[in-house]
Motif scaffolding. Structure first.
Motif, PDB file in Angstrom:
ATOM      1  N   PRO A   6      -4.276  -8.027  -1.915  1.00 16.86           N
ATOM      2  CA  PRO A   6      -3.159  -7.129  -1.562  1.00 16.86           C
ATOM      3  C   PRO A   6      -3.627  -5.780  -1.038  1.00 16.86           C
ATOM      4  CG  PRO A   6      -2.793  -8.174  -3.701  1.00 16.86           C
ATOM      5  CD  PRO A   6      -4.202  -8.471  -3.311  1.00 16.86           C
ATOM      6  N   GLU A  64       4.433  -5.072  -0.770  1.00 11.99           N
ATOM      7  CA  GLU A  64       4.360  -4.796  -2.208  1.00 11.99           C
ATOM      8  C   GLU A  64       4.180  -6.105  -2.966  1.00 11.99           C
ATOM      9  OE1 GLU A  64       7.693  -2.548  -3.527  1.00 11.99           O
ATOM     10  OE2 GLU A  64       7.409  -0.920  -2.076  1.00 11.99           O
ATOM     11  N   PRO A  65       3.059  -6.273  -3.685  1.00  8.48           N
ATOM     12  CA  PRO A  65       2.832  -7.518  -4.446  1.00  8.48           C
ATOM     13  C   PRO A  65       3.888  -7.700  -5.533  1.00  8.48           C
ATOM     14  CG  PRO A  65       0.808  -6.207  -4.256  1.00  8.48           C
ATOM     15  CD  PRO A  65       1.938  -5.333  -3.795  1.00  8.48           C
ATOM     16  N   ASP A  66       4.073  -8.973  -5.915  1.00  7.64           N
ATOM     17  CA  ASP A  66       5.039  -9.276  -6.979  1.00  7.64           C
ATOM     18  C   ASP A  66       4.515  -8.895  -8.357  1.00  7.64           C
ATOM     19  OD1 ASP A  66       6.776 -10.297  -5.077  1.00  7.64           O
ATOM     20  OD2 ASP A  66       5.942 -12.334  -5.233  1.00  7.64           O
ATOM     21  N   HIS A  74       2.953  -6.790 -11.465  1.00  7.21           N
ATOM     22  CA  HIS A  74       3.207  -5.436 -11.961  1.00  7.21           C
ATOM     23  C   HIS A  74       1.878  -4.821 -12.436  1.00  7.21           C
ATOM     24  CE1 HIS A  74       7.515  -6.169 -11.735  1.00  7.21           C
ATOM     25  NE2 HIS A  74       7.302  -7.328 -12.357  1.00  7.21           N
ATOM     26  N   ASP A  75       0.950  -4.645 -11.488  1.00  6.52           N
ATOM     27  CA  ASP A  75      -0.358  -4.105 -11.827  1.00  6.52           C
ATOM     28  C   ASP A  75      -0.634  -2.850 -11.021  1.00  6.52           C
ATOM     29  OD1 ASP A  75      -0.678  -5.136  -9.325  1.00  6.52           O
ATOM     30  OD2 ASP A  75      -2.154  -6.659  -9.869  1.00  6.52           O
ATOM     31  N   ALA A  98       0.073  -3.128  -7.255  1.00  5.68           N
ATOM     32  CA  ALA A  98       1.498  -3.050  -6.939  1.00  5.68           C
ATOM     33  C   ALA A  98       1.999  -1.616  -7.014  1.00  5.68           C
ATOM     34  CB  ALA A  98       2.293  -3.942  -7.904  1.00  5.68           C
ATOM     35  N   ARG A  99       1.530  -0.873  -8.030  1.00  7.72           N
ATOM     36  CA  ARG A  99       1.940   0.531  -8.129  1.00  7.72           C
ATOM     37  C   ARG A  99       1.378   1.342  -6.963  1.00  7.72           C
ATOM     38  NH1 ARG A  99       1.002  -0.552 -13.683  1.00  7.72           N
ATOM     39  NH2 ARG A  99      -1.055   0.428 -13.640  1.00  7.72           N
ATOM     40  N   ALA A 126       0.912   0.160  -3.930  1.00  6.68           N
ATOM     41  CA  ALA A 126       1.761  -0.149  -2.784  1.00  6.68           C
ATOM     42  C   ALA A 126       3.080   0.608  -2.845  1.00  6.68           C
ATOM     43  CB  ALA A 126       2.019  -1.659  -2.728  1.00  6.68           C
ATOM     44  N   VAL A 127       3.677   0.681  -4.035  1.00  4.04           N
ATOM     45  CA  VAL A 127       4.936   1.415  -4.185  1.00  4.04           C
ATOM     46  C   VAL A 127       4.736   2.894  -3.861  1.00  4.04           C
ATOM     47  CG1 VAL A 127       6.691   2.152  -5.844  1.00  4.04           C
ATOM     48  CG2 VAL A 127       5.899  -0.223  -5.837  1.00  4.04           C
TER      49      VAL A 127
END
Length: 472
Positions: free
Chosen positions: A206, A229-231, A233-234, A237-238, A240-241
């Motif tokens: 990602p 944004e990856p699915d 919750h790591d 992902a944060r 990307a957000v």
């Protein structure tokens, strides 16, 4: 090589491999040392048992020729003068025991020639002495652990019995474990490195997607695009957000900048064009030059340039000063200088209202609020000062048409003017209220608009008090 180990995957795989290698080598050495120590302890125990057995036979007066020797292990009986008294069967050479000799001294047969029974001797209760050495038994040379046990014969002679226990089992076991480690360790390290490489590659996939999208955004300059944004919750992902939030803020900032430049260009075009026209007409026909109009356009340009410069400084992050400013005195000073105002201004509230900040910027806020009130008031403008709960409140009210509820936040945007009552008849560029709120916010305060008691606009400036203020 530098490019290969410049990647996170390679560094992670190499780091994990090195850590596992160090851990396995340390654990392997510890296992080998413990195994070797345990096997040597077993050999010491066996040697002690054999030495005690032979010493017990000597202590009861059994002739050396009749001693029952342990099978296939070296045993040597040495007198207190160092003379070899007896050796086990098939012992051909010995090192590390009482004497390097394997022949019985004194020319005897190693047996006690006196058949009289003088009684019993005893075996020493002291801890046996332990040592390492080697011996040749029946033609085979090997390493041994020797235990030395002292005994006293019935005739009072002190002898020392040296019995050996072979170290072949210890050496074979340690060698087997060592060979297994030497074979298994490289294979295990390859597995660890490969698994770490694959796991890290999957985890960083990602991130690579985010990097590619950011590169595409940079190349296209399209700030409306977003990274995937990856699915999960790591952390990725944060990341990307957060990246998307940063892109959204950057897009909004660039859009505000573009709109600001466009609006500024538009606002500057009109007075510049008007001033140029008047000067061209004046150059051709001096008697037709509108000096007052040219002065008004010049003043308007000067004010607009000052506003744009202040906004540029604020956008650049300029922080206000921390000087102590009496807001009450500043309000009265500002009102006293406005002798040409269309509507008289009434100031209510007495006392000292100290705040911390930039005197010049706070004066600009008050001036902008009074300009706005003068532009829309019918017959009165009122300023009220009071201290409330550790804050200084400045309220500017007019008796004009007021601000519609749906437009009360919009009027604080740059270059925004309402189409009905809040016109540009006085040449306002729509920057005064935006500047006022921005300055108030940077001073830790706020600026809002509501409805006054008479139905007009009520602007409320709230700033943190620098000291306890007197209520009005």
């Amino acid at each position: 090589m530098r490019r290969l180990f410049g990647s996170v995957r390679a560094r992670a795989a190499l780091g994990a491999t090195v850590v596992v290698a160090v851990a396995l080598v340390a654990a392997g050495l510890a296992v080998l040392l413990v195994l070797r120590a345990n096997l040597i302890d077993q050999a010491d125990l066996q040697a002690e048992v054999d030495a005690q057995n032979v010493a017990s036979q000597v202590a009861v007066g059994r002739p050396y020729g009749g001693v029952e020797w342990p099978d296939d292990v070296p045993v040597q009986v040495v007198g207190d003068d160092g003379q070899v008294l007896a050796v086990s069967e098939d012992l051909e050479a010995i090192e590390g025991a009482g004497s390097p000799e394997v022949r019985v001294g004194g020319g005897g047969s190693g047996e006690d020639d006196d058949d009289d029974d003088p009684g019993r001797g005893e075996v020493s209760s002291d801890e046996p002495r332990l040592s390492s050495g080697s011996a040749t038994v029946d033609g085979e040379r090997a390493d041994y652990r020797f235990a030395a046990v002292e005994a006293t014969t019935p005739r009072g002679q002190t002898v020392t019995v040296y019995a050996g226990a072979p170290l072949a089992a210890e050496q074979d076991a340690v060698g087997t474990v060592r060979e297994a480690m030497l074979i298994g360790l490289p294979a295990l390290l390859v597995v660890v490195g490969g698994v770490t490489w694959l796991v890290t590659r999957r985890a960083l996939r990602p991130v690579e997607g985010i990097r590619r999208e950011m590169a595409a955004i940079t190349a296209s300059e399209d700030l409306s695009r977003r990274v995937p944004e990856p699915d999960a919750h790591d952390e990725v992902a944060r990341l990307a957000v957060t990246t998307n939030e940063t892109l959204a803020a950057l897009e909004a900032s660039v859009e505000r900048q573009r709109r600001f430049v466009a609006d500024a260009s538009h606002e500057l075009r009109s007075p510049i064009a008007s001033l140029r026209t008047q000067l061209e007409v004046g150059a051709a026909h001096p008697e037709l030059l509108d000096v007052e109009g040219a002065v008004r356009d010049t003043v308007r340009l000067q004010g607009l340039a000052a506003d744009l410069l202040l906004l540029a400084r604020l956008d650049a992050g300029e922080r206000p000063g921390r000087a102590r400013v009496d807001l009450g005195a500043l309000v009265r000073e500002e009102v006293s200088q406005r002798t040409a105002d269309r509507v008289p201004v009434v100031v209510k509230g007495s006392g000292v209202f100290d705040v911390a900040g930039s005197r010049g910027q706070l004066a600009r806020v008050l001036g902008n609020l009074l300009d706005n009130a003068q532009r829309h008031a019918r017959s009165s403008v009122e300023i009220r000062l009071r201290g409330v709960g550790g804050a200084v409140m400045v309220e500017v009210a007019d008796d004009g048409a007021g601000v519609p509820v749906g437009e009360r936040e919009r009027i604080f945007e740059r270059f925004v003017r309402l189409d009905d009552a809040r016109t540009r008849d006085d040449g306002g560029a729509g920057l005064g209220l935006a500047i006022a709120r921005d300055v108030a916010t940077r001073h830790g305060g706020s600026l809002s608009v509501g409805e006054g008691e008479g139905g007009g606009a009520l602007f409320t400036l709230r700033l943190p008090a620098a000291a306890v203020s007197a209520d009005c």
